[in-house]
Write an enzyme that holds these catalytic residues in place. Structure first.
Site, PDB file in Angstrom:
ATOM      1  CG  ASP A  99      -2.324   0.518   0.889  1.00 28.52           C
ATOM      2  OD1 ASP A  99      -2.431   1.737   0.649  1.00 28.52           O
ATOM      3  OD2 ASP A  99      -3.281  -0.261   0.874  1.00 28.52           O
ATOM      4  CG  HIS A 113      -5.321   3.701   0.756  1.00 23.41           C
ATOM      5  ND1 HIS A 113      -4.987   2.374   0.619  1.00 23.41           N
ATOM      6  CD2 HIS A 113      -6.563   3.834   0.233  1.00 23.41           C
ATOM      7  CE1 HIS A 113      -5.993   1.727   0.040  1.00 23.41           C
ATOM      8  NE2 HIS A 113      -6.965   2.588  -0.192  1.00 23.41           N
ATOM      9  CB  SER A 171      -9.121   0.234  -0.384  1.00 24.97           C
ATOM     10  OG  SER A 171      -8.575   0.338  -1.665  1.00 24.97           O
TER      11      SER A 171
END
Length: 298
Positions: free
Chosen positions: A29, A61, A243
């Site tokens: 990520d 994220h 996600s």
């Protein structure tokens, strides 16, 4: 739905007595910020973008994903703990501060995991990253590299992407027939720019008519760890997308592997198939159904 799902998980985990302790999870990520909720459980960090040594996240994220998987919730009194708060985390940064990345960074990250998974005790790989599929990409280098992880015995969990609701919108490498691809079960809760809800979760089938995703989980307005310099609030932030659904499934698999450490990745996939709960959504959206942690751990 998120709060209700957390309550169901907390009850299931408490009764089973599992926290995912000792199960290694690699996260490809934007990086991994050393959030208090993740303290002492970041086993390793590898930066494929800038080559920095210490764990960091210049986007947020990846830290959010890590919090969903294994945050212990200490900055919220346990209220916002992740699914498997005892698991060990390995951050692999393949995306930059804008959330963008190159295939070369992805290839290097996947190759690094393949070289180091035994040493670090990695059992699961979470990939909340994807790129648009252009026709039949099942033989693409990215899918082949992800399949190598699966063939090595790792459980690979991949996001379906946010290009729905049309058919054939699952992103690569989620189109791989081997990996576990995850969609959002509540993707109509987040308004689009028009102000109306949009069903964003990527849907199958693939170009080779493989049903994808295999499973869905909540993905809208998920509250988890935020990048918080100097450890100042806000410690948590809401994000939406497949996600966020993907690490919920990853965390559930960490609980399963703690309870049954002898299970292979194929065993895990079969256990998911047998325990998912059908909701009546099209099979192209939910595959086997929605994750049910209580049934998975039974």
């Amino acid at each position: 739905m998120q709060e209700a799902f957390r309550a169901v998980h907390a009850e299931a985990a408490r009764r089973a007595g599992w926290t995912g302790a000792g199960v290694g999870v690699a996260i490809l990520d934007t990086g991994l910020f050393p959030h208090p909720d993740l303290q002492d459980r970041v086993a390793a960090f590898q930066d494929m973008v800038q080559g920095r040594r210490g764990p960091y996240d210049d986007n947020g994220h990846g830290t959010h994903v890590a919090g969903v998987i294994g945050g212990d919730g200490r900055m919220s009194g346990g209220q916002y703990a992740g699914i498997a708060p005892g698991c060990r985390l390995v951050g692999v940064k393949v995306l930059d501060g804008r959330g963008n990345g190159s295939l070369s960074h992805m290839f290097r990250g996947l190759a690094w995991i393949l070289e180091n998974y035994r040493r670090l005790g990695i059992r699961i790989v979470n990939i909340s990253v994807g790129t648009r599929s252009a026709g039949d990409e099942e033989e693409s280098p990215l899918v082949r590299q992800v399949n190598r992880l699966w063939d090595a015995g790792l459980v690979v969990v991949v996001a379906a992407g946010n290009n729905g609701p049309g058919e054939g919108t699952v992103t690569t490498p989620g189109i791989s027939r081997k990996v576990i691809t995850v969609g959002s079960s509540d993707d109509n809760r987040v308004p689009a720019r028009s102000g109306r809800p949009r069903s964003y979760s990527g849907r199958g089938p693939t170009a080779r008519c493989i049903i994808k995703p295999e499973v869905t989980a909540p993905g809208s307005s998920i509250l988890a760890c935020n990048v918080c310099p100097n450890r100042r609030p806000p410690f948590y932030v809401r994000k939406s997308g497949t996600s966020m659904s993907t690490p919920i499934v990853t965390g559930a698999i960490a609980l399963l592997l703690e309870k049954y450490p002898w299970m292979s990745n194929v065993d895990v996939k079969l256990a998911l198939r047998e325990s998912c709960r059908k909701t009546g959504a099209p099979v192209t959206k939910e595959g086997w159904g929605t994750l049910d942690i209580r049934r998975l751990l039974a």
